[in-house]
Design a protein around this motif. Structure first.
Motif, PDB file in Angstrom:
ATOM      1  N   VAL A 125       0.891   4.399  -2.586  1.00  0.00           N
ATOM      2  CA  VAL A 125       0.798   6.057  -2.530  1.00  0.00           C
ATOM      3  C   VAL A 125       1.758   6.374  -3.184  1.00  0.00           C
ATOM      4  O   VAL A 125       1.984   7.874  -3.444  1.00  0.00           O
ATOM      5  N   ASN A 126       3.270   6.224  -2.970  1.00  0.00           N
ATOM      6  CA  ASN A 126       4.449   6.517  -2.870  1.00  0.00           C
ATOM      7  C   ASN A 126       5.312   6.256  -4.022  1.00  0.00           C
ATOM      8  O   ASN A 126       6.316   7.311  -4.004  1.00  0.00           O
TER       9      ASN A 126
ATOM     10  N   ASP B 283       0.542  -1.309  -0.282  1.00  0.00           N
ATOM     11  CA  ASP B 283       0.058  -0.321   0.055  1.00  0.00           C
ATOM     12  C   ASP B 283       0.769   1.322  -0.323  1.00  0.00           C
ATOM     13  O   ASP B 283       0.666   2.317  -0.393  1.00  0.00           O
TER      14      ASP B 283
ATOM     15  N   LYS C 198       3.577   1.429  -8.912  1.00  0.00           N
ATOM     16  CA  LYS C 198       2.805   1.045  -8.153  1.00  0.00           C
ATOM     17  C   LYS C 198       1.961  -0.086  -9.226  1.00  0.00           C
ATOM     18  O   LYS C 198       1.314  -0.897  -9.047  1.00  0.00           O
TER      19      LYS C 198
END
Length: 103
Positions: A70-71, A66, A77
């Motif tokens: 997000v980062n 996760d 991703k």
């Protein structure tokens, strides 16, 4: 999705595949394998099992994915989502049941 309540991590969600693995005899045997070996003789509250450890590791693997989602950049991703199930399943320590610390 199946939800398991853990004293450390709170609610842990498992996919149907992970639930099927947790339901196997080999995985259920991890309830009887102590993560901290014989430490419970000195510290009575140290009764942590490989079962709890494996579920927590699975949960933490999901939290790492996760965070990458997000980062990370778009490529990171994409790969994180692609390998989410593989990483979560890899944390299920079935191989250690036969090489347990204290059975």
């Amino acid at each position: 999705m199946k939800r398991i309540t853990d004293p450390v991590h709170g609610s842990i969600q498992l996919t149907s595949l992970e639930s099927d693995i947790v339901a196997t005899k080999a995985f259920q045997r991890l309830h009887n394998v102590r993560q901290l070996g014989l430490a419970y003789y000195v510290f009575p509250a140290a009764n942590y099992s490989r079962f709890s450890h494996s579920l927590g590791a699975c949960h933490n693997a999901s939290r790492m994915i996760d965070a990458i989602a997000v980062n990370g950049d778009s490529r990171a991703k994409e790969k994180a989502e692609k390998y989410r199930t593989d990483l979560r399943l890899a944390t299920c320590d079935l191989r250690l049941a036969t090489w347990s610390f204290v059975a």
